[in-house]
Design an enzyme around this catalytic site. Sequence first.
Site, PDB file in Angstrom:
ATOM      1  N   CYS A   1      18.581  -5.967   6.232  1.00  0.00           N
ATOM      2  CA  CYS A   1      19.235  -6.066   4.930  1.00  0.00           C
ATOM      3  C   CYS A   1      20.671  -5.563   5.066  1.00  0.00           C
ATOM      4  CB  CYS A   1      18.486  -5.224   3.899  1.00  0.00           C
ATOM      5  SG  CYS A   1      19.266  -5.222   2.266  1.00  0.00           S
TER       6      CYS A   1
ATOM      7  N   ASP B   1      -3.340  -7.195   2.592  1.00  0.00           N
ATOM      8  CA  ASP B   1      -3.633  -6.565   1.305  1.00  0.00           C
ATOM      9  C   ASP B   1      -3.315  -7.553   0.189  1.00  0.00           C
ATOM     10  OD1 ASP B   1      -4.344  -4.154   2.528  1.00  0.00           O
ATOM     11  OD2 ASP B   1      -2.287  -3.394   2.458  1.00  0.00           O
TER      12      ASP B   1
ATOM     13  N   GLU C   1       1.154  -0.420  -6.943  1.00  0.00           N
ATOM     14  CA  GLU C   1       1.235   0.873  -6.266  1.00  0.00           C
ATOM     15  C   GLU C   1       2.697   1.211  -5.983  1.00  0.00           C
ATOM     16  OE1 GLU C   1      -1.342   1.261  -2.907  1.00  0.00           O
ATOM     17  OE2 GLU C   1      -3.088   0.460  -3.967  1.00  0.00           O
TER      18      GLU C   1
ATOM     19  N   CYS D   1      -2.269   1.866   7.444  1.00  0.00           N
ATOM     20  CA  CYS D   1      -0.922   1.613   6.930  1.00  0.00           C
ATOM     21  C   CYS D   1      -0.690   0.118   6.960  1.00  0.00           C
ATOM     22  CB  CYS D   1       0.132   2.343   7.756  1.00  0.00           C
ATOM     23  SG  CYS D   1       1.826   1.957   7.254  1.00  0.00           S
TER      24      CYS D   1
ATOM     25  N   CYS E   1       0.834  -1.209   0.000  1.00  0.00           N
ATOM     26  CA  CYS E   1       0.000   0.000   0.000  1.00  0.00           C
ATOM     27  C   CYS E   1       0.864   1.253   0.000  1.00  0.00           C
ATOM     28  CB  CYS E   1      -0.911   0.001   1.226  1.00  0.00           C
ATOM     29  SG  CYS E   1      -1.914   1.497   1.390  1.00  0.00           S
TER      30      CYS E   1
ATOM     31  N   TYR F   1      -7.525   4.873  -9.753  1.00  0.00           N
ATOM     32  CA  TYR F   1      -7.321   3.978  -8.616  1.00  0.00           C
ATOM     33  C   TYR F   1      -8.255   2.772  -8.698  1.00  0.00           C
ATOM     34  CZ  TYR F   1      -7.003   2.437  -3.728  1.00  0.00           C
ATOM     35  OH  TYR F   1      -6.833   1.697  -2.577  1.00  0.00           O
TER      36      TYR F   1
ATOM     37  N   TYR G   1      -0.382  -4.872  -5.134  1.00  0.00           N
ATOM     38  CA  TYR G   1       0.432  -4.847  -3.917  1.00  0.00           C
ATOM     39  C   TYR G   1       1.747  -5.612  -4.078  1.00  0.00           C
ATOM     40  CZ  TYR G   1      -3.919  -3.163  -1.873  1.00  0.00           C
ATOM     41  OH  TYR G   1      -5.044  -2.438  -1.605  1.00  0.00           O
TER      42      TYR G   1
END
Length: 220
Positions: free
Chosen positions: A211, A132, A97, A202, A54, A85, A137
């Site tokens: 990472c 999501d 997105e 969110c 998202c 959208y 996504y």
Amino acid sequence: MIFGRIPQLPTPEEALRGRPEPTYGVPAQHTVLGKQLTGPYPSDLEVADFALGCFWGAERKFWQTPGVWTTLVGYQGGHTPNPSYDEVCSGRTGHTEVVRVVFDPALVTYAELLKVFWENHDPTQGFRQGNDVGTQYRSALYTHSPAQTEAATSSRDAYQKVLTSSGYGTITTEILPADERPFYAAEGYHQQYLDKNPAGYCGIGGTGVSCPIGVAKAEG
């Protein structure tokens, strides 16, 4: 799954036709950083495109990163020109997105932005991030130079090693040149959404696996 079906990307022939021009505009200025949203940008800045679920939450992660000059959310990776959208969410455009990040390479490197990208989502989930679900996504990196492509690929390979050792599966992140996958700015209400709606949704979240920084040797 959506309505019992596994999400699938449309072919160019199956994708919605779209339109030659957008049907909406975007604000002139970033509500947090105060800079212009759309280009052309100052010549000493660089551009990078990141898709990590998202785009509301993803954009906030990047505007909070020192050295980022401006951010702009949009749609990329698909076949439909100037989508809405609702069209993207239908799964019939092929777009995901995306956050376009404009940054000062003297203050933050592309490698450091890749670290933000990898650590703030699960890149092994395919067409979803957490709750999501949908092709919009999916994880992706759209690169703006051969150096960015090399850095993105190197960081993916290095991160795969630490994810595998932590029990995660194969990274599904799409890495493609941005000039092969045009970026279309999203509607104005999506821009800096979580600044305008601090209690808004969110959906992004990382794996908790760090990472290794420095795995991408080139910036720009």
